[in-house]
Design a protein around this motif. Structure first.
Motif, short mmCIF file in Angstrom:
data_model
loop_
_atom_site.label_atom_id
_atom_site.label_comp_id
_atom_site.label_asym_id
_atom_site.label_seq_id
_atom_site.Cartn_x
_atom_site.Cartn_y
_atom_site.Cartn_z
N PRO A 1 2.89 -0.18 -6.58
CA PRO A 1 1.90 -0.80 -5.29
C PRO A 1 0.60 -1.35 -5.95
O PRO A 1 0.04 -1.20 -6.88
CB PRO A 1 1.34 0.63 -4.90
N LEU B 1 -11.25 -1.93 3.55
CA LEU B 1 -10.74 -0.54 3.75
C LEU B 1 -11.78 0.62 3.62
O LEU B 1 -12.54 0.60 2.71
CB LEU B 1 -9.97 -0.58 2.24
N SER C 1 -2.88 1.34 -9.87
CA SER C 1 -2.80 0.38 -8.94
C SER C 1 -3.70 -0.59 -9.16
O SER C 1 -4.88 -0.22 -9.17
CB SER C 1 -3.08 0.98 -7.49
N VAL D 1 0.84 -1.17 -0.06
CA VAL D 1 0.13 -0.09 0.10
C VAL D 1 0.73 1.41 -0.05
O VAL D 1 1.65 1.31 0.94
CB VAL D 1 -0.76 0.09 1.36
N ILE E 1 -2.33 -0.88 -3.84
CA ILE E 1 -3.34 -0.09 -3.68
C ILE E 1 -2.57 1.48 -3.36
O ILE E 1 -1.49 1.10 -3.11
CB ILE E 1 -3.98 -0.32 -2.50
N THR E 2 -3.02 2.41 -3.84
CA THR E 2 -2.68 3.74 -3.53
C THR E 2 -3.72 4.36 -2.87
O THR E 2 -4.79 4.43 -3.12
CB THR E 2 -2.22 4.57 -4.63
N THR F 1 -7.25 3.14 -6.21
CA THR F 1 -6.51 4.26 -5.73
C THR F 1 -7.83 4.85 -4.83
O THR F 1 -8.96 5.00 -5.66
CB THR F 1 -6.09 5.22 -6.67
#
Length: 439
Positions: free
Chosen positions: A237, A318, A266, A208, A239-240, A270
């Motif tokens: 990454p 998330l 990503s 991340v 995930i950003t 994102t």
């Protein structure tokens, strides 16, 4: 009874600041529904600029008396350099005061030189005020402890009085140059491993990248954002996340500067949550739409399931909450709502929360101690001396990784750029690479 005319200039400035602050509260309470939205937004920012400038006027009077009036009473006033010095000090103070108005009139794809100069002077102004106050306090303490105030000769007294502003100015110049050079460097990449309780083994080493506090506006533009995007892409990454304070301006005005964000790709997405400065722009809805056009998803008190690329049965939650400043500003339809943000996030799967301010992270853990990881920003690591001290005591988490309890971690980014003042002293801009580890 003392009339307003009889008050010293510092007291008049304080009264002016109080009047402006009262007008801000009045317009927010009684004019909010009567003014057109764009006009209300512009009025609020103008009032903020006037309020800050009224407070700064108190410090500026002290700077002028310390660096100009002090020397006008000595032989230095007859020298060739005294008049240029007076002009330099006046221009320095004028630029520092004008910095907050650049948010209203000088925001574009790339920073204007005037904005950079004005905010540099603002940074130097803060440092100079600190040293003048500190050296003055040391001088008074020395006189009190030594008991020599009445015995000192006039010549020695004038010499010591002149040395104080000279030393303060020299220290200010040195630290300003150091701060400018430090902030001009690309953000450092900081790799941090975080063990996440209940993280599936198929998601071990998930990467991340955390961005925070870019502050697109008067002193940060498209070139710097493009550099950040290139650095993020090089990290590859999964995930950003952008945890607030992306901008200090309206979406329409600064749209060309935001275009590099469209290059973020990503594979697991994102995501973005608001910071306090998004609410200061009063343009959050337009920012949400602009970010969506770049495939960046705002988490507006909501969550998404991040599913493992290796197994659709493995995932973590998330979530993102609005910045707490939305409640203070009474921003319609916004405000931190943790229950809504975590709806559907149970105890069976890990929870990662995006919350701009460390105070919000503290509140979230008090309500839901089962959150595994909170990513925040806001503090800038203090950004520059002497603001570091205040930022440290005002936030429950200052900068870096904190372990809370047995299975919870909080990471506070020192910021990917800077707010306004293009300086960093005692801190460094950062792009954070967070590696999630399964237990």
């Amino acid at each position: 009874m003392i009339s307003f005319k009889q008050l010293p200039l510092e007291a008049k400035a304080a009264v002016a600041a109080g009047v402006v602050f009262f007008s801000m509260m009045l317009s927010r309470s009684y004019l909010a529904e009567q003014l057109e939205f764009r006009m209300r937004r512009w009025l609020l920012r103008l009032q903020m600029a006037l309020f800050v400038n009224a407070l700064m006027l108190i410090g500026s009077l002290h700077v002028w008396r310390s660096t100009v009036t002090t020397f006008s009473r000595s032989s230095a006033a007859n020298s060739f350099c005294f008049m240029p010095w007076k002009i330099a000090v006046f221009m320095f103070l004028a630029l520092a005061h004008s910095s907050f108005f650049t948010l209203l009139f000088l925001v574009a794809e790339e920073p204007y030189f005037f904005s950079l100069a004005a905010y540099t002077c603002l940074g130097a102004y803060i440092i100079l005020i600190f040293f003048l106050f500190t050296l003055g306090s040391v001088e008074q303490a020395y006189k009190f402890l030594a008991g020599r105030g009445a015995k000192a000769g006039t010549g020695n007294k004038n010499s010591r009085t002149a040395m104080k502003p000279v030393l303060a100015v020299v220290l200010t110049v040195v630290l300003t140059v150091v701060g400018l050079l430090n902030a001009s460097q690309p953000p450092t990449v900081n790799s941090v491993e975080v063990p996440v309780h209940k993280l599936p083994s198929t998601m071990n080493n998930l990467k991340v990248v955390l961005l925070s506090d870019i502050h697109l506006g008067p002193t940060v533009g498209k070139t710097k954002l493009a550099m950040i995007v290139r650095m993020v892409k090089a990290l590859k990454p999964d995930i950003t996340v952008i945890v607030g304070d992306l901008t200090d301006s309206e979406a329409e005005i600064i749209r060309p500067a935001v275009e590099p964000l469209g290059e973020l790709n990503s594979p697991l997405g994102t995501y973005f949550v608001t910071g306090n400065h998004e609410y200061y722009t009063s343009d959050v809805s337009n920012w949400f739409e602009l970010l969506k056009s770049f495939n960046i998803r705002p988490l507006h008190n909501e969550n998404v399931k991040i599913v493992s690329p290796k197994s659709t049965d493995d995932w973590f939650c998330l979530a993102g909450v609005d910045d707490i400043e939305a409640d203070v500003l009474r921003y319609s339809g916004h405000g931190m709502d943790l229950k809504k943000a975590l709806r559907g996030c149970g105890n069976e799967n890990p929870i990662v929360l995006l919350a701009h301010q460390p105070v919000a992270a503290k509140w979230a853990l008090q309500e839901r101690p089962d959150i595994n990881l909170i990513l925040s920003g806001h503090t800038h690591g203090g950004q520059m001396f002497p603001l570091n001290v205040g930022a440290y005591f005002m936030n429950p988490f200052f900068v870096g990784l904190y372990k809370v309890g047995q299975t919870t971690f909080v990471y506070v980014s020192p910021g990917t750029m800077y707010f306004g003042i293009p300086m960093r002293l005692g801190s460094r801009a950062e792009i954070t690479e967070i590696i999630l580890r399964s237990p």
